[in-house]
Design a protein around this motif. Structure first.
Motif, PDB file in Angstrom:
ATOM      1  N   ILE A 149       0.836  -1.204   0.000  1.00  0.00           N
ATOM      2  CA  ILE A 149       0.000   0.000   0.000  1.00  0.00           C
ATOM      3  C   ILE A 149       0.871   1.254   0.000  1.00  0.00           C
ATOM      4  N   VAL A 150       1.872   1.293   0.877  1.00  0.00           N
ATOM      5  CA  VAL A 150       2.754   2.465   0.945  1.00  0.00           C
ATOM      6  C   VAL A 150       3.492   2.663  -0.374  1.00  0.00           C
ATOM      7  N   ASN A 151       4.016   1.596  -0.944  1.00  0.00           N
ATOM      8  CA  ASN A 151       4.720   1.713  -2.226  1.00  0.00           C
ATOM      9  C   ASN A 151       3.801   2.229  -3.328  1.00  0.00           C
ATOM     10  N   ALA A 152       2.570   1.743  -3.366  1.00  0.00           N
ATOM     11  CA  ALA A 152       1.614   2.195  -4.379  1.00  0.00           C
ATOM     12  C   ALA A 152       1.292   3.677  -4.197  1.00  0.00           C
ATOM     13  N   ILE A 153       1.151   4.116  -2.950  1.00  0.00           N
ATOM     14  CA  ILE A 153       0.853   5.530  -2.684  1.00  0.00           C
ATOM     15  C   ILE A 153       1.990   6.413  -3.180  1.00  0.00           C
ATOM     16  N   TYR A 154       3.213   6.025  -2.912  1.00  0.00           N
ATOM     17  CA  TYR A 154       4.328   6.854  -3.344  1.00  0.00           C
ATOM     18  C   TYR A 154       4.597   6.765  -4.835  1.00  0.00           C
ATOM     19  N   THR A 210      -5.113   0.559   8.591  1.00  0.00           N
ATOM     20  CA  THR A 210      -5.343   1.985   8.775  1.00  0.00           C
ATOM     21  C   THR A 210      -4.277   2.784   8.039  1.00  0.00           C
ATOM     22  N   ILE A 211      -4.635   4.030   7.713  1.00  0.00           N
ATOM     23  CA  ILE A 211      -3.700   4.935   7.041  1.00  0.00           C
ATOM     24  C   ILE A 211      -3.907   6.332   7.594  1.00  0.00           C
ATOM     25  N   GLY A 212      -2.819   7.062   7.711  1.00  0.00           N
ATOM     26  CA  GLY A 212      -2.868   8.447   8.162  1.00  0.00           C
ATOM     27  C   GLY A 212      -1.658   9.192   7.647  1.00  0.00           C
ATOM     28  N   GLN A 213      -1.797  10.509   7.568  1.00  0.00           N
ATOM     29  CA  GLN A 213      -0.728  11.355   7.064  1.00  0.00           C
ATOM     30  C   GLN A 213      -0.316  12.325   8.156  1.00  0.00           C
ATOM     31  N   SER A 214       0.990  12.487   8.372  1.00  0.00           N
ATOM     32  CA  SER A 214       1.472  13.426   9.377  1.00  0.00           C
ATOM     33  C   SER A 214       1.433  14.850   8.813  1.00  0.00           C
ATOM     34  N   ALA A 215       1.650  15.832   9.672  1.00  0.00           N
ATOM     35  CA  ALA A 215       1.663  17.229   9.251  1.00  0.00           C
ATOM     36  C   ALA A 215       2.779  17.497   8.241  1.00  0.00           C
ATOM     37  N   ARG A 274       4.260  12.718   5.792  1.00  0.00           N
ATOM     38  CA  ARG A 274       4.650  11.297   5.859  1.00  0.00           C
ATOM     39  C   ARG A 274       3.402  10.437   6.050  1.00  0.00           C
ATOM     40  N   VAL A 275       3.340   9.349   5.330  1.00  0.00           N
ATOM     41  CA  VAL A 275       2.187   8.454   5.381  1.00  0.00           C
ATOM     42  C   VAL A 275       2.545   7.233   6.215  1.00  0.00           C
ATOM     43  N   THR A 276       1.621   6.857   7.119  1.00  0.00           N
ATOM     44  CA  THR A 276       1.792   5.645   7.916  1.00  0.00           C
ATOM     45  C   THR A 276       0.628   4.707   7.644  1.00  0.00           C
ATOM     46  N   VAL A 277       0.962   3.487   7.264  1.00  0.00           N
ATOM     47  CA  VAL A 277      -0.040   2.431   7.080  1.00  0.00           C
ATOM     48  C   VAL A 277       0.224   1.399   8.164  1.00  0.00           C
ATOM     49  N   THR A 281       4.190   0.859   8.648  1.00  0.00           N
ATOM     50  CA  THR A 281       5.231   1.354   7.754  1.00  0.00           C
ATOM     51  C   THR A 281       4.979   2.827   7.553  1.00  0.00           C
ATOM     52  N   THR A 282       6.019   3.624   7.740  1.00  0.00           N
ATOM     53  CA  THR A 282       5.928   5.060   7.546  1.00  0.00           C
ATOM     54  C   THR A 282       6.921   5.467   6.490  1.00  0.00           C
ATOM     55  N   ARG A 283       6.465   6.292   5.573  1.00  0.00           N
ATOM     56  CA  ARG A 283       7.364   6.794   4.543  1.00  0.00           C
ATOM     57  C   ARG A 283       6.934   8.179   4.172  1.00  0.00           C
TER      58      ARG A 283
END
Length: 142
Positions: free
Chosen positions: A48-53, A116-121, A124-127, A140-142
């Protein structure tokens, strides 16, 4: 003259030993299956994280607009309703980034992936996989 065979005591001891061994094997198999599901969860959140980026790289470093700063559950591909969930269908359109959004191995929900997924200020995205069966959390956070 003695009859050949086993006494009742010998049979009970043998059955008890076999039962104990069977119990040990079943407990071991259960923990192996749980570790396998946790490995699948780790793979899923990485995908999921790789696809988002990859999506962000293709869209001028813009993340999918549906990702919020509050960690929220992700909606399944083709769900009847994504109300209250993060819809990542932009990743599955034409199967460019993902064929479908991965789902937790034990999910029974028709709409929720249990990830779950969330984005920091800072963007950075954390799944995360909150339903991990092991002792450590998976994210995983990236």
């Amino acid at each position: 003259m003695y009859k050949k065979g086993f006494s009742l005591l010998e049979l009970l001891v043998a059955i008890t030993i076999v039962g104990i061994l069977a119990g040990i094997v079943l407990v071991s198999l259960s923990s192996i299956r749980a570790r396998g599901r946790d490995a699948q969860r780790a793979t899923d959140i990485g995908m999921i994280v790789n696809a988002i980026y990859q999506y962000a790289l293709d869209h001028g470093n813009q993340l999918p607009a549906s990702i919020t700063t509050t960690p929220t559950n992700i909606c399944k591909t083709g769900a009847a309703s994504c109300v209250g969930l993060i819809d990542l269908s932009v990743l599955t359109t034409n199967q460019i980034y993902l064929p479908s959004v991965p789902v937790d191995p034990l999910s029974t929900s028709t709409n929720d992936t249990r990830y779950t997924i969330g984005q920091s200020a800072t963007g950075r995205v954390t799944v995360s996989a909150p339903n991990v069966e092991g002792t450590t959390s998976l994210s995983t956070t990236r």
